[in-house]
Design an enzyme around this catalytic site. Structure first.
Site, short mmCIF file in Angstrom:
data_model
loop_
_atom_site.label_atom_id
_atom_site.label_comp_id
_atom_site.label_asym_id
_atom_site.label_seq_id
_atom_site.Cartn_x
_atom_site.Cartn_y
_atom_site.Cartn_z
N ARG A 260 -128.14 115.29 -15.91
CA ARG A 260 -126.91 114.76 -16.51
C ARG A 260 -127.20 113.47 -17.25
O ARG A 260 -127.80 112.55 -16.70
CB ARG A 260 -125.85 114.52 -15.43
CG ARG A 260 -125.49 115.80 -14.70
CD ARG A 260 -124.36 115.62 -13.71
NE ARG A 260 -124.12 116.89 -13.02
CZ ARG A 260 -123.21 117.07 -12.08
NH1 ARG A 260 -122.43 116.06 -11.71
NH2 ARG A 260 -123.05 118.25 -11.50
N ARG A 275 -126.21 107.41 -8.93
CA ARG A 275 -125.93 108.18 -10.14
C ARG A 275 -127.21 108.25 -10.95
O ARG A 275 -127.49 107.37 -11.76
CB ARG A 275 -124.81 107.50 -10.95
CG ARG A 275 -124.29 108.33 -12.11
CD ARG A 275 -123.16 107.63 -12.84
NE ARG A 275 -121.96 107.48 -12.02
CZ ARG A 275 -121.06 108.45 -11.84
NH1 ARG A 275 -121.20 109.62 -12.42
NH2 ARG A 275 -120.01 108.25 -11.09
N GLU A 347 -119.18 110.87 -3.03
CA GLU A 347 -118.91 112.29 -3.26
C GLU A 347 -120.21 113.08 -3.18
O GLU A 347 -121.15 112.82 -3.93
CB GLU A 347 -118.29 112.46 -4.66
CG GLU A 347 -117.97 113.91 -4.99
CD GLU A 347 -117.64 114.10 -6.47
OE1 GLU A 347 -117.15 113.14 -7.10
OE2 GLU A 347 -117.89 115.19 -6.98
N SER A 350 -118.09 119.09 -4.44
CA SER A 350 -116.81 119.49 -5.00
C SER A 350 -116.70 120.99 -4.81
O SER A 350 -117.58 121.73 -5.23
CB SER A 350 -116.74 119.19 -6.49
OG SER A 350 -116.62 117.81 -6.72
N ARG A 389 -127.11 111.61 -2.69
CA ARG A 389 -126.10 110.86 -1.96
C ARG A 389 -126.13 111.22 -0.47
O ARG A 389 -125.78 110.39 0.38
CB ARG A 389 -124.72 111.11 -2.56
CG ARG A 389 -124.62 110.49 -3.95
CD ARG A 389 -123.31 110.83 -4.62
NE ARG A 389 -123.27 110.30 -5.98
CZ ARG A 389 -122.30 110.62 -6.86
NH1 ARG A 389 -121.34 111.44 -6.50
NH2 ARG A 389 -122.33 110.10 -8.07
#
Length: 422
Positions: A260, A275, A347, A350, A389
RNA sequence: GGAGAGGUGACCGAGUGGCUUAAGGUGCACGCCUGCUAAGCGUGUGUAGGGUAACACCUACCGAGGGUUCGAAUCCCUCCCUCUCCGCCA
């Protein structure tokens, strides 16, 4: 993509969905164009029917040696008229398509309307630990134990690329194995290993394109994209297929790296492993019958939660509000793990139900039985889990006052040690 | 990278400008026949769009997109994909 018939019949609901999701798409204009489209089709089809009939007669006349010059001349002008109508139709359809692909999925009625502030905590698990010593953040622990190397990651590829080393690399590998084994052996998933680079159409199928083009690594020479999530290749596995109903549900899990660019993200979350541009993830994807998708979303969430339960890490589950939902999702649960060193919820998963939105974009249908009408399947996916994470949480949660890290019980057979001492 | 062969319905497979409204076969569904089974016979069996109260009906679709023509699965152009061989290579 939504069903045009649905949009025609529920224009106000669709407009509300566009607004609540913070998207931009002119639904009213599209519906006007849709009416024009149908007028053009009707007009052109009548002429085509005439042309087909007369052309057949011309062939017959030729065969019998009769003169057909008048009919040929007449059909030539009819064909010209058809060409004009078809050109207009093509233009109108293109404009419809351009709007249609930017209309997001409809949020489910249970989803709270609003922005991030309206996200709802629906569950918490485990207790936030108390420490009787000063806890460190992972970006201090990792380099000190020589298991995370931020500087050399950046040397190789730039900022926010990282290198795992020694027990750090082994920890990543152990987590991947734990998760794949869990999902395959306990949760009924089939492991797949897929390409990490995919065609443009795949990105469209799952809904990353056209919205997120700037967030992805693109290989210009071949017009290929590095995957931002295994969702893309795995969900697209069966695109353009007509599945037999008795094959459903299909449940796949895959380990892949994810790439990403994080083009729009700014300073705050970028320290340490929070990130990074390339990270590992184990993903779960389900392809199911429409009537099963809501139950499957709940079990998907449970499957992801199970990983944190086995690791004995405290977490909470959020139901995302409309403004935080992804473009293609109808409903989404985020799982956030507690990272005591940086004192933040992170997070790590999802879990989303896309209903038939992705299936329509990738033309993935099924038949309940032979001869039945084709129906779009429903698709779902959930991280199970994102690695960096999770590593943050493990490093920070299992740190000791001696500066070492206790290896979670469930990972010991994979790592062969009980502690990481550097 | 070079050369060649291909891409047609759920599947196999024919089809070099108009009796193709995609032959024929397999599979599947229904019916007939049969003491039962097998075989046989008959009928049907795609997707999308338009249209209709619902039918009817119409249009498009033979890898994708353009073109030629009154008319294209068929002829022309561009592209994509698959396979075989050669070269290179982990």
């Amino acid at each position: 993509m939504l069903d045009m018939k649905f949009i025609r019949e529920h224009p106000e609901e669709v407009k509300a969905a566009v607004k609540n999701k913070g998207e931009k798409a002119d639904v009213a204009l599209m519906l006007d164009l849709d009416e024009e489209r149908r007028r053009l089709i009707q007009e052109a089809d009548e002429l085509k029917a005439e042309r087909n009939t007369v052309s057949r007669e011309i062939g017959q006349a030729r065969k019998e040696g009769r003169d057909a010059a008048e009919a040929i001349a007449r059909m030539k002008t009819v064909s010209d008229t058809i060409s004009g109508l078809d050109a207009r139709l093509k233009d109108v359809e293109q404009r419809i398509h351009d709007i249609m692909i930017r209309i997001p999925n409809m949020p489910h009625e249970s989803v709270p309307v609003g922005g991030e502030a309206e996200n709802r905590v629906v569950k918490t698990w485990g207790d936030i630990p108390e420490f009787d010593f000063t806890v460190e953040p992972h970006w201090d622990i990792g380099p000190r134990l020589n298991i995370l190397d931020f500087d050399r990651g950046a040397r190789l590829s730039g900022s926010n690329f990282v290198t795992f080393r020694g027990a750090g690399a082994a920890l990543e590998r152990a987590l991947i194995n734990l998760m794949l084994d869990l999902h395959c052996r306990e949760h009924g998933f089939t492991e797949v290993s897929v390409p990490f680079i995919v065609r443009r159409d795949m990105m469209f199928g799952t809904g990353q394109l056209p919205k997120l083009e700037e967030d992805m690594y693109h290989i210009e020479a071949d017009d290929l994209f590095l995957i931002p999530t295994a969702e893309v290749p795995v969900t697209n596995l069966h695109r353009d297929e007509m599945l037999d109903g008795d094959r459903l549900p299909l449940r796949y899990t895959a380990y892949t790296p994810c790439f990403r660019r994080e083009a729009g993200s700014y300073g705050s979350d970028t320290r340490g492993l929070m990130r990074i541009h390339q990270f590992d993830k184990v993903e779960m994807v389900k392809i199911v019958r429409p009537e099963d998708s809501w139950d499957e979303l709940e079990t998907l969430l449970n499957s992801a939660e199970k990983v944190l339960q086995l690791l004995e890490l405290p977490y909470r589950v959020l139901m995302l509000a409309t403004g935080d939902l992804s473009f293609a999702a109808a409903k989404c649960y985020d799982i956030e793990v507690w990272a005591p060193g940086i004192e933040r919820w992170l997070e790590v998963s999802s879990c989303s139900n896309f209903l038939d939105f992705q299936a329509r974009r990738m033309n993935l249908r099924f038949k309940r039985e032979r001869g039945a009408k084709p129906e779009y399947v429903h698709t779902l996916n959930g991280s199970g889990l994102a690695l960096p994470r999770t590593v943050i949480a493990i490093i920070e949660h299992y740190q000791t006052d001696e500066g070492t890290i206790v290896v979670p019980e469930v990972l010991r057979k994979y790592m062969g040690v009980e502690a990481i001492k550097g």
